[in-house]
Design a protein around this motif. Structure first.
Motif, PDB file in Angstrom:
ATOM      1  N   TYR A  74      -9.316 -14.539  -0.901  1.00  0.00           N
ATOM      2  CA  TYR A  74     -10.724 -14.504  -0.517  1.00  0.00           C
ATOM      3  C   TYR A  74     -11.281 -13.168  -0.927  1.00  0.00           C
ATOM      4  CZ  TYR A  74     -14.917 -14.286   2.357  1.00  0.00           C
ATOM      5  OH  TYR A  74     -16.215 -14.147   2.785  1.00  0.00           O
ATOM      6  N   HIS A  98     -12.172 -15.201   5.898  1.00  0.00           N
ATOM      7  CA  HIS A  98     -13.478 -14.604   6.161  1.00  0.00           C
ATOM      8  C   HIS A  98     -13.524 -13.994   7.552  1.00  0.00           C
ATOM      9  CE1 HIS A  98     -17.796 -13.913   6.020  1.00  0.00           C
ATOM     10  NE2 HIS A  98     -17.907 -14.508   7.186  1.00  0.00           N
ATOM     11  N   GLN A  99     -12.874 -14.643   8.506  1.00  0.00           N
ATOM     12  CA  GLN A  99     -12.836 -14.086   9.856  1.00  0.00           C
ATOM     13  C   GLN A  99     -12.040 -12.789   9.895  1.00  0.00           C
ATOM     14  OE1 GLN A  99     -11.418 -17.059  12.602  1.00  0.00           O
ATOM     15  NE2 GLN A  99     -12.950 -18.491  11.856  1.00  0.00           N
ATOM     16  N   TYR A 101     -11.906 -10.710   7.533  1.00  0.00           N
ATOM     17  CA  TYR A 101     -12.856  -9.732   7.001  1.00  0.00           C
ATOM     18  C   TYR A 101     -13.872  -9.336   8.057  1.00  0.00           C
ATOM     19  CZ  TYR A 101     -16.873  -7.996   4.353  1.00  0.00           C
ATOM     20  OH  TYR A 101     -17.925  -7.255   3.900  1.00  0.00           O
ATOM     21  N   SER A 102     -14.571 -10.354   8.628  1.00  0.00           N
ATOM     22  CA  SER A 102     -15.722  -9.992   9.448  1.00  0.00           C
ATOM     23  C   SER A 102     -15.347  -9.551  10.850  1.00  0.00           C
ATOM     24  CB  SER A 102     -16.736 -11.130   9.500  1.00  0.00           C
ATOM     25  OG  SER A 102     -16.117 -12.326   9.843  1.00  0.00           O
ATOM     26  N   TYR A 103     -14.333 -10.133  11.461  1.00  0.00           N
ATOM     27  CA  TYR A 103     -14.055  -9.766  12.844  1.00  0.00           C
ATOM     28  C   TYR A 103     -13.042  -8.634  12.969  1.00  0.00           C
ATOM     29  CZ  TYR A 103     -16.327 -14.179  14.018  1.00  0.00           C
ATOM     30  OH  TYR A 103     -17.207 -15.203  14.134  1.00  0.00           O
ATOM     31  N   VAL A 106     -14.340  -5.450   9.269  1.00  0.00           N
ATOM     32  CA  VAL A 106     -15.655  -4.847   9.466  1.00  0.00           C
ATOM     33  C   VAL A 106     -15.731  -4.180  10.828  1.00  0.00           C
ATOM     34  CG1 VAL A 106     -18.096  -5.374   9.786  1.00  0.00           C
ATOM     35  CG2 VAL A 106     -16.891  -6.307   7.853  1.00  0.00           C
ATOM     36  N   GLU A 107     -15.208  -4.843  11.858  1.00  0.00           N
ATOM     37  CA  GLU A 107     -15.310  -4.282  13.201  1.00  0.00           C
ATOM     38  C   GLU A 107     -14.499  -3.011  13.369  1.00  0.00           C
ATOM     39  OE1 GLU A 107     -17.205  -5.261  15.890  1.00  0.00           O
ATOM     40  OE2 GLU A 107     -18.110  -6.379  14.258  1.00  0.00           O
TER      41      GLU A 107
ATOM     42  N   MET B   1     -14.237 -21.364  16.178  1.00  0.00           N
ATOM     43  CA  MET B   1     -14.064 -19.938  16.445  1.00  0.00           C
ATOM     44  C   MET B   1     -15.121 -19.117  15.719  1.00  0.00           C
ATOM     45  SD  MET B   1     -10.625 -17.769  16.153  1.00  0.00           S
ATOM     46  CE  MET B   1     -10.623 -16.023  16.355  1.00  0.00           C
ATOM     47  N   SER B   2     -15.597 -19.597  14.592  1.00  0.00           N
ATOM     48  CA  SER B   2     -16.589 -18.783  13.902  1.00  0.00           C
ATOM     49  C   SER B   2     -17.982 -19.271  14.263  1.00  0.00           C
ATOM     50  CB  SER B   2     -16.382 -18.862  12.397  1.00  0.00           C
ATOM     51  OG  SER B   2     -16.337 -20.203  11.981  1.00  0.00           O
ATOM     52  N   ARG B   3     -18.620 -18.501  15.129  1.00  0.00           N
ATOM     53  CA  ARG B   3     -19.973 -18.840  15.528  1.00  0.00           C
ATOM     54  C   ARG B   3     -20.930 -17.989  14.719  1.00  0.00           C
ATOM     55  NH1 ARG B   3     -19.537 -17.668  21.403  1.00  0.00           N
ATOM     56  NH2 ARG B   3     -17.332 -17.898  21.063  1.00  0.00           N
ATOM     57  N   LEU B  18     -23.324  -9.370  18.376  1.00  0.00           N
ATOM     58  CA  LEU B  18     -22.051  -9.602  17.711  1.00  0.00           C
ATOM     59  C   LEU B  18     -21.420 -10.860  18.279  1.00  0.00           C
ATOM     60  CD1 LEU B  18     -20.666  -5.981  17.779  1.00  0.00           C
ATOM     61  CD2 LEU B  18     -21.686  -7.174  15.866  1.00  0.00           C
ATOM     62  N   PRO B  19     -20.709 -11.620  17.448  1.00  0.00           N
ATOM     63  CA  PRO B  19     -20.070 -12.822  17.968  1.00  0.00           C
ATOM     64  C   PRO B  19     -19.050 -12.434  19.023  1.00  0.00           C
ATOM     65  CG  PRO B  19     -19.844 -12.696  15.594  1.00  0.00           C
ATOM     66  CD  PRO B  19     -20.435 -11.413  16.042  1.00  0.00           C
ATOM     67  N   ILE B  21     -15.879 -12.592  20.404  1.00  0.00           N
ATOM     68  CA  ILE B  21     -14.511 -13.092  20.262  1.00  0.00           C
ATOM     69  C   ILE B  21     -13.549 -12.320  21.142  1.00  0.00           C
ATOM     70  CG2 ILE B  21     -14.586 -14.095  17.965  1.00  0.00           C
ATOM     71  CD1 ILE B  21     -13.261 -11.044  17.431  1.00  0.00           C
ATOM     72  N   SER B  22     -13.962 -11.163  21.567  1.00  0.00           N
ATOM     73  CA  SER B  22     -13.085 -10.416  22.468  1.00  0.00           C
ATOM     74  C   SER B  22     -13.979  -9.583  23.363  1.00  0.00           C
ATOM     75  CB  SER B  22     -12.145  -9.513  21.686  1.00  0.00           C
ATOM     76  OG  SER B  22     -12.870  -8.467  21.118  1.00  0.00           O
ATOM     77  N   ALA B  77     -20.581  -9.816   6.459  1.00  0.00           N
ATOM     78  CA  ALA B  77     -19.708 -10.463   7.435  1.00  0.00           C
ATOM     79  C   ALA B  77     -20.514 -11.392   8.327  1.00  0.00           C
ATOM     80  CB  ALA B  77     -19.007  -9.408   8.284  1.00  0.00           C
ATOM     81  N   ARG B  78     -21.711 -10.954   8.734  1.00  0.00           N
ATOM     82  CA  ARG B  78     -22.474 -11.765   9.675  1.00  0.00           C
ATOM     83  C   ARG B  78     -23.285 -12.845   9.004  1.00  0.00           C
ATOM     84  NH1 ARG B  78     -24.807  -7.077  13.082  1.00  0.00           N
ATOM     85  NH2 ARG B  78     -26.148  -8.676  13.913  1.00  0.00           N
ATOM     86  N   ALA B  80     -22.467 -14.194   5.915  1.00  0.00           N
ATOM     87  CA  ALA B  80     -21.547 -15.005   5.099  1.00  0.00           C
ATOM     88  C   ALA B  80     -22.212 -15.484   3.813  1.00  0.00           C
ATOM     89  CB  ALA B  80     -21.016 -16.194   5.898  1.00  0.00           C
TER      90      ALA B  80
END
Lengths: 145, 197
Positions: A74, A98-99, A101-103, A106-107, B1-3, B18-19, B21-22, B77-78, B80
């Motif tokens: 990816y 992609h997750q 990457y983004s979660y 990036v975070e 999981m990906s909102r 931010l989504p 997830i945690s 990232a946000r 996509a």
């Protein structure tokens, strides 16, 4: 079903991160050479795929598989490349990459002013978040698949 | 999981959602006033540090560049989004996607030359100058929002699009609206890393 290992490359070919969970056989060369080999292969295959495509390309190179493992790829528009080797039972996991990457990247790397981009990632937090994320994936099992 | 990230454009809050997830990646809300005042304090401090306006402008631009290089990753990232196919698509994404996501305003985009590589983003209301009426007399060539230009330039370079970004119209200098000009230069090609022999 399992995840073998994961590579993260930046746009200049620097390997930012490597983790393995389930690798039975090593490559037989040093890690540095392995990263260069992997990056070189990806670069060549991407340009090959776009040149030889008989139709207009949408996403480009996605994955390759052998009789034993599947390599998923990816790439973001900023040139960050996520490469994951899994076993054959896994389907299309572009959204998972992609997750990552983004979660996670990036975070915990981009948003961290102390993490310089273009260098291997030193952050322990990133490593542990990545590890727990991969272990929580539905297709990850600690026993070799 | 990906909102997908919620993008409520509320005045006066900038909604950096931010989504979830945690527990650490939860919704951040920041007051727009706090953001604008912080930016103003930054510019004021730079004015104290540097005597020349050009130094302040350059400093803001460099800061903006560093911000842009990282901000684009968060934006990708946000949202996509995939690679844009043309310069005008890129300019539209900057205006409707990025400006809306980070500043809560949407500039209008016009193409200003026949070669289709120069664009203008026109903002009726620039949120960063909400509390600034006019530039002080001693600082007449200060480009108050050069951080924005630097950020756009940095973001575009991170996706291999070299560009020059400047302010064409600035309300602090007497113009009516805020106009940012983006000129796309020749594309930078991806270089394969040379192997050490």
């Amino acid at each position: 079903m399992t995840v073998h290992n994961l590579y993260l490359f930046d746009r200049n070919g620097v390997c930012l991160h490597y983790s393995e969970w389930n690798r039975k056989k090593q490559a037989g060369i040093s890690k540095e050479e392995e990263y260069k080999l992997m990056y070189g292969m990806l670069f060549s295959i991407r340009s090959f795929v776009s040149k030889m495509s008989p139709l207009d390309m949408k996403d480009g190179f996605l994955a390759f598989q052998t009789s034993k493992y599947k390599l998923h790829y990816y790439e973001t528009p900023t040139g960050l490349k996520v490469v994951m080797n899994t076993d054959l039972g896994v389907g299309n996991i572009r959204d998972v990459l992609h997750q990552i990457y983004s979660y996670i990247y990036v975070e915990y790397v981009v948003k961290n002013p102390l993490c310089s981009l273009n260098e291997p990632i030193q952050s322990e937090l990133f490593c542990s978040k990545l590890d727990s994320f991969v272990r929580s994936l539905p297709f990850f099992s600690a026993r070799a698949g | 999981m990906s909102r997908p990230a919620n993008r409520r454009s509320e005045n006066p809050k900038i909604d950096w959602h931010l989504p979830t997830i945690s527990s650490s990646a939860s919704a951040h809300h920041m007051s727009r006033e706090l953001f604008v005042l912080t930016y103003g304090a930054l510019v004021a401090q730079l004015c104290k540090d540097y005597e020349q306006d050009e130094d302040v402008n350059k400093s803001l631009d460099d800061m903006g560049y560093s911000i842009g290089v990282r901000l684009v990753e968060d934006f990708l990232a946000r949202s996509a989004l995939k690679k844009c196919r043309s310069y005008s698509e890129t300019a539209d994404i900057i205006a409707q996607g990025a400006f809306q996501m980070y500043l809560g305003v949407t500039p209008s985009v016009t193409c200003t030359n026949a070669k289709r590589n120069e664009f203008s983003l026109i903002l009726d209301k620039n949120p960063l100058v909400d509390f600034v009426e006019e530039l002080p007399a001693a600082r007449s060539s200060l480009c108050y929002c050069s951080l924005l230009c630097g950020a756009i330039r940095g973001a575009l370079e991170a996706v291999n699009l070299a560009a020059e970004v400047t302010f064409i119209q600035d309300p602090l200098k007497g113009d009516e609206a805020t106009e940012i000009g983006i000129t796309f230069l020749k594309k930078v090609e991806d270089k394969k890393k040379k192997r050490n022999k």
